[in-house]
Scaffold this motif. Structure first.
Motif, PDB file in Angstrom:
ATOM      1  N   LYS A 636      36.881  44.209  27.714  1.00  0.00           N
ATOM      2  CA  LYS A 636      37.536  45.235  28.522  1.00  0.00           C
ATOM      3  C   LYS A 636      37.656  46.510  27.697  1.00  0.00           C
ATOM      4  N   ILE A 637      37.482  47.656  28.348  1.00  0.00           N
ATOM      5  CA  ILE A 637      37.580  48.949  27.659  1.00  0.00           C
ATOM      6  C   ILE A 637      38.891  49.621  28.039  1.00  0.00           C
ATOM      7  N   THR A 638      39.667  50.000  27.024  1.00  0.00           N
ATOM      8  CA  THR A 638      40.937  50.719  27.230  1.00  0.00           C
ATOM      9  C   THR A 638      40.866  52.066  26.520  1.00  0.00           C
ATOM     10  N   ILE A 720      38.325  56.374  47.854  1.00  0.00           N
ATOM     11  CA  ILE A 720      39.245  57.389  47.335  1.00  0.00           C
ATOM     12  C   ILE A 720      40.379  56.654  46.623  1.00  0.00           C
ATOM     13  N   PHE A 721      40.515  56.895  45.327  1.00  0.00           N
ATOM     14  CA  PHE A 721      41.515  56.232  44.492  1.00  0.00           C
ATOM     15  C   PHE A 721      42.543  57.243  44.002  1.00  0.00           C
ATOM     16  N   ASP A 722      43.680  56.695  43.537  1.00  0.00           N
ATOM     17  CA  ASP A 722      44.599  57.540  42.781  1.00  0.00           C
ATOM     18  C   ASP A 722      43.897  58.012  41.508  1.00  0.00           C
ATOM     19  N   LYS A 723      44.262  59.196  41.026  1.00  0.00           N
ATOM     20  CA  LYS A 723      43.535  59.809  39.904  1.00  0.00           C
ATOM     21  C   LYS A 723      43.654  59.018  38.612  1.00  0.00           C
ATOM     22  N   ASP A 724      44.723  58.224  38.452  1.00  0.00           N
ATOM     23  CA  ASP A 724      44.938  57.534  37.186  1.00  0.00           C
ATOM     24  C   ASP A 724      44.324  56.129  37.152  1.00  0.00           C
ATOM     25  N   ILE A 725      43.578  55.743  38.202  1.00  0.00           N
ATOM     26  CA  ILE A 725      42.931  54.429  38.213  1.00  0.00           C
ATOM     27  C   ILE A 725      41.719  54.455  37.275  1.00  0.00           C
ATOM     28  N   ASN A 726      41.595  53.422  36.443  1.00  0.00           N
ATOM     29  CA  ASN A 726      40.470  53.333  35.520  1.00  0.00           C
ATOM     30  C   ASN A 726      39.262  52.706  36.206  1.00  0.00           C
ATOM     31  N   ALA A 727      38.105  53.297  35.962  1.00  0.00           N
ATOM     32  CA  ALA A 727      36.868  52.791  36.561  1.00  0.00           C
ATOM     33  C   ALA A 727      36.560  51.381  36.070  1.00  0.00           C
ATOM     34  N   GLU A 728      36.899  51.076  34.820  1.00  0.00           N
ATOM     35  CA  GLU A 728      36.617  49.753  34.275  1.00  0.00           C
ATOM     36  C   GLU A 728      37.334  48.667  35.065  1.00  0.00           C
ATOM     37  N   ASP A 729      38.579  48.938  35.468  1.00  0.00           N
ATOM     38  CA  ASP A 729      39.332  47.951  36.242  1.00  0.00           C
ATOM     39  C   ASP A 729      38.675  47.696  37.593  1.00  0.00           C
ATOM     40  N   ILE A 730      38.110  48.756  38.192  1.00  0.00           N
ATOM     41  CA  ILE A 730      37.449  48.618  39.490  1.00  0.00           C
ATOM     42  C   ILE A 730      36.218  47.717  39.366  1.00  0.00           C
ATOM     43  N   LEU A 731      35.405  47.974  38.329  1.00  0.00           N
ATOM     44  CA  LEU A 731      34.185  47.191  38.136  1.00  0.00           C
ATOM     45  C   LEU A 731      34.509  45.716  37.900  1.00  0.00           C
ATOM     46  N   GLN A 732      35.528  45.468  37.052  1.00  0.00           N
ATOM     47  CA  GLN A 732      35.877  44.078  36.750  1.00  0.00           C
ATOM     48  C   GLN A 732      36.380  43.344  37.994  1.00  0.00           C
ATOM     49  N   SER A 733      37.091  44.050  38.847  1.00  0.00           N
ATOM     50  CA  SER A 733      37.607  43.420  40.083  1.00  0.00           C
ATOM     51  C   SER A 733      36.472  42.971  40.982  1.00  0.00           C
ATOM     52  N   ILE A 734      35.445  43.817  41.119  1.00  0.00           N
ATOM     53  CA  ILE A 734      34.319  43.454  41.980  1.00  0.00           C
ATOM     54  C   ILE A 734      33.528  42.303  41.373  1.00  0.00           C
ATOM     55  N   LYS A 735      33.354  42.326  40.033  1.00  0.00           N
ATOM     56  CA  LYS A 735      32.591  41.258  39.373  1.00  0.00           C
ATOM     57  C   LYS A 735      33.276  39.903  39.512  1.00  0.00           C
ATOM     58  N   ARG A 736      34.618  39.915  39.641  1.00  0.00           N
ATOM     59  CA  ARG A 736      35.348  38.649  39.709  1.00  0.00           C
ATOM     60  C   ARG A 736      35.427  38.080  41.126  1.00  0.00           C
ATOM     61  N   ILE A 737      34.871  38.771  42.128  1.00  0.00           N
ATOM     62  CA  ILE A 737      34.861  38.242  43.497  1.00  0.00           C
ATOM     63  C   ILE A 737      34.031  36.963  43.515  1.00  0.00           C
ATOM     64  N   LYS A 738      34.531  35.931  44.106  1.00  0.00           N
ATOM     65  CA  LYS A 738      33.865  34.626  44.082  1.00  0.00           C
ATOM     66  C   LYS A 738      32.679  34.602  45.027  1.00  0.00           C
TER      67      LYS A 738
END
Length: 802
Positions: A636-638, A720-738
């Motif tokens: 994960k990238i922070t 359309i996301f809130d400005k403080d949402i990290n792109a890395e979190d979005i990608l990881q969420s989609i990758k974890r879809i079963k």
């Protein structure tokens, strides 16, 4: 360390030749660097007599001289003004080597007339710089006498390289002691000097109570001396080793520094204001030293002061104001033992190189302080006369001799050979060690002049160097059964792999010291004081590095200053968090500066390229991680990089909340300012020891490659996301879809501005769906798309963009 043969024989009764002595010195670890033997240097030169003189037929300023030489009559051409008939001179025959000219003499014609040799001047013989005329020899000398019978400089001079641990060999007596142990001769005993004082020193001499160092000093005052030029024997010895004679008082201290390794200092007693005190200097105190330079002192420097201020930098150099000259009537002689570390630090800080510092920082005989002073008083009294005071001593007397137990079996364990006990005792006793025989164990008393002896291995080394390493037998290693396989540690393999990967990315490897300047260390870490070196090789390399970046950035700066515009460097090596073994860790780091075209950077026919950015540094890291089997979904990238990175242009790659495996980003502008770099610099750091799955399971073959026969499907989504949402979190969420058919997810667009609400941003996401069993219907594709939209909407409160 230089000395003459006659000087050595003052301490050593020997019949060995100079060649035999030098051969033995090399054998016992005192490497001979140079031998200046006048007998060999001047072996071709003899006394001749000028029998006749006539003018050169083709040159007004040249003469043809007829000579009577050891080989008969001959004729040479000479242009010296002082030639005359009947004069005795030095003749150099054809084929002799002229030391002052560095040439081999050959018979040659000068203006059409052959010269069969040469008449020599003092400069051509390296006796002095005098070259106005030829050297004249005593008229009573015989034709054919060797030159060495008629010059003062006929004593061989030996120069020996002394290693830092052998401070005892910085005196002629120490060298004589070693030679005596090696059976080159017998060490002569020092005369026991009884000092008979007649009065007390009136001016107070004290040691400041706040001094924490162990210091012991003794003083003797000699009144009504007649300071004069030194006697010829003293001048000759000092000049032979390259020292200039100043006056008798100063020359005696220089002589004893080399003779007995006993640095001393002399004060003009009448110039001392009221008293002397040994203390720490005050901040910004100054002293003009004997080298005519002014030094700015601080609280770390130990000084000897009077009411007017510092008069000597203790153990290093004296002050000019209280120095002795030909007008000195009353002289105070000082002999002391100082703190070695303080002397070394002070000398390095002030940039002073002196014979006293050289010896005091290595350690001198702590039990020869008073006896060395007595010897100096004796010589001064013989040369200059005067009345001698009682000796005054201040400080704590030196500690008693140290002892250690020596097991005779250590000799065979470490050397593979055995010695007779009697031989061991003889060698050690001759070197000055005290021995008590306890059977197979010897109780050894370490001489006060041997600061390098601390354990049994040191005793073994002493015995072996005196006996000679040529006595160690060569024993072949036992043959192994079969050929052993290569044994490479996992850390070595990891470092090698990392180097290959980074080199393939167009970076150039550097290799630097494990030390950096504390100035730069403070830029990158909370400096660990335990990593500061006690005896650094340079003031700019005085602390063990906690990061590879300081050295890499320094290298970048040096290359940039030489006009190199596009720079890509990396290093893979060790760093340190502390002094323990477990505090050392493997790290890889890189820097990029300038423009990039492809992987190699620089400009070419394709154009100027683009500027290096943080994504180049990020990709450098990711390529290494993939090589170690760390897939993109395993980290994960922070954005909480250390302070030395730019806060808005940097990242941290983690495997879990606490396990950091890499940093990347731009270096903070304030750090770049400290290195005097104006351009932005992109860097990365990789910590290989923190990789959680850097060991691949051993298998008989590689994993199989499977390619689906069905066409992949690509779908784009815009949210359309809130400005403080990290792109890395979005990608990881989609990758974890079963849903195993989602093969790849990437962001292709980020937009803010017109038609996007304030504090919001639009992110375009591309998802690749790869079927494996059949071609998907529109309904099935729609179901996967709805799953993605629902996951993102529920987790981030995002809205699908119309």
């Amino acid at each position: 360390m230089k000395f003459t043969l006659s000087w050595l024989k003052d301490h050593l009764d020997t019949s060995f030749s100079i060649d035999g002595i030098c051969e033995k010195l090399n054998m016992i670890g005192l490497e001979v660097e140079d031998i200046d033997d006048p007998i060999k240097k001047y072996k071709d030169f003899t006394v001749c007599q000028i029998a006749g003189i006539k003018k050169h037929p083709n040159a007004d300023k040249l003469n043809l001289c007829q000579l009577n030489t050891i080989n008969g009559d001959c004729e040479v051409i000479c242009g010296a003004d002082n030639v005359r008939i009947g004069m005795k001179a030095v003749f150099a025959p054809e084929g002799s080597f002229i030391p002052g000219l560095g040439v081999k003499l050959q018979a040659t014609k000068i203006r059409g007339v052959k010269s069969n040799g040469m008449l020599l001047s003092e400069r051509e013989l390296l006796l002095s710089d005098q070259h106005d005329g030829i050297l004249e020899i005593n008229e009573h000398s015989k034709i054919g006498d060797p030159l060495t019978n008629h010059i003062k400089k006929n004593d061989p001079i030996v120069e020996v390289a002394i290693t830092p641990n052998r401070s005892d060999a910085l005196g002629v007596r120490g060298i004589a002691r070693d030679l005596s142990a090696a059976n080159v001769g017998t060490l002569k005993s020092l005369e026991d000097i009884k000092l008979e004082g007649n009065f007390k020193i009136e001016k107070e001499i004290s040691l400041n109570k706040d001094l924490k160092e162990d210091i012991y000093a003794s003083f003797v005052l000699i009144r009504n001396v007649k300071n004069c030029n030194s006697p010829l024997w003293l001048k000759d010895r000092l000049e032979a080793i390259g020292l200039r004679s100043i006056n008798a008082l100063v020359d005696v201290t220089n002589y004893l520094t080399y003779d007995l390794n006993r640095p001393l200092h002399v004060f003009d007693y009448d110039k001392i204001e009221k008293c002397l005190e040994i203390r720490k200097a005050k901040k910004d105190e100054k002293i003009i030293a004997l080298d005519d330079k002014q030094y700015l002192l601080d609280e770390s420097v130990t000084v000897i002061t009077d009411e007017k201020g510092p008069e000597s930098i203790a153990g290093i150099i004296g002050g000019k104001r209280t120095g002795c000259n030909n007008e000195t009537k009353n002289v105070l002689i000082e002999s002391a033992i100082w703190d070695k570390i303080n002397i070394a630090n002070t000398g390095r800080k002030l940039g002073i190189i002196s014979d006293a510092r050289y010896r005091n920082e290595r350690g001198i005989d702590k039990n020869f302080i008073d006896d060395g002073l007595k010897k100096a008083v004796e010589i001064v009294h013989k040369i200059c006369g005067g009345d001698i005071s009682y000796m005054k001593s201040i400080g704590a007397p030196p500690k008693p001799y140290e002892t250690l137990d020596f097991d005779m079996d250590e000799l065979e364990r470490l050397l593979g050979i055995t010695f007779m006990k009697e031989e061991v005792i003889s060698i050690l006793s001759t070197l000055g060690f005290g021995i008590i025989d306890n059977g197979n164990n010897l109780n050894v008393t370490i001489p006060s002049w041997r600061h390098d002896i601390s354990e049994q291995a040191c005793i073994v080394e002493e015995i072996m160097r005196i006996k000679g390493t040529d006595h160690i037998k060569s024993i072949p290693l036992s043959k192994s059964m079969g050929v052993s396989s290569r044994k490479l540690s996992p850390s070595f393999k990891n470092r090698s792999l990392t180097k290959r990967i980074l080199a393939s990315r167009g970076l150039v490897e550097t290799v630097s010291y494990s030390f950096i300047s504390d100035k730069y260390a403070k830029f990158f870490n909370h400096m660990n004081e335990s990593l500061v070196l006690l005896n650094p090789i340079s003031s700019e390399l005085n602390i063990l590095r906690q990061s590879l970046l300081p050295n890499l950035i320094s290298s970048t700066k040096k290359n940039s200053d030489k006009g190199i515009k596009d720079i890509s460097l990396f290093e893979v090596s060790h760093c340190f968090n502390g002094v323990g073994i477990s505090d050392q860790f493997d790290s890889a780091a890189g820097v990029r500066l300038g423009r990039a075209i492809g992987l190699g950077g620089a400009e070419d026919w394709r154009g100027r390229g683009r500027d290096i950015d943080i994504y180049d540094a990020k990709e450098d890291v990711l390529v290494v991680l993939r090589a170690f089997g760390i897939k993109d979904d395993k980290y994960k990238i922070t954005q909480d990089a250390p302070d030395y990175y730019h806060p808005g242009k940097s990242g941290v790659i983690r495997q879990g909340p606490q396990n950091i495996i890499a940093y990347f980003g731009e270096i903070h502008p304030k750090i770049l300012k400290g290195f005097d770099i104006e351009e932005s610099l992109c860097c990365f750091e990789i910590f290989m020891d923190n990789f959680s799955n850097n060991k691949k399971k051993k298998t008989r073959g590689r994993d199989g490659y499977y390619s689906s026969q069905f066409m992949p499907i690509s779908r784009d989504f815009a949210f359309i996301f809130d400005k403080d949402i990290n792109a890395e979190d979005i990608l990881q969420s989609i990758k974890r879809i079963k849903n195993t058919m989602i093969e790849n997810v990437k962001i292709f667009d980020v937009y803010t501005g017109k038609n996007i609400p304030e504090n919001k941003k639009s992110i375009g996401i591309n998802v690749t769906i790869q079927p494996h069993e059949k071609t998907l219907t529109d309904k099935e594709i729609e179901e996967i798309s709805n799953m993605i939209i629902m996951e993102i909407s529920n987790k981030f409160g995002a809205e699908i963009r119309a």
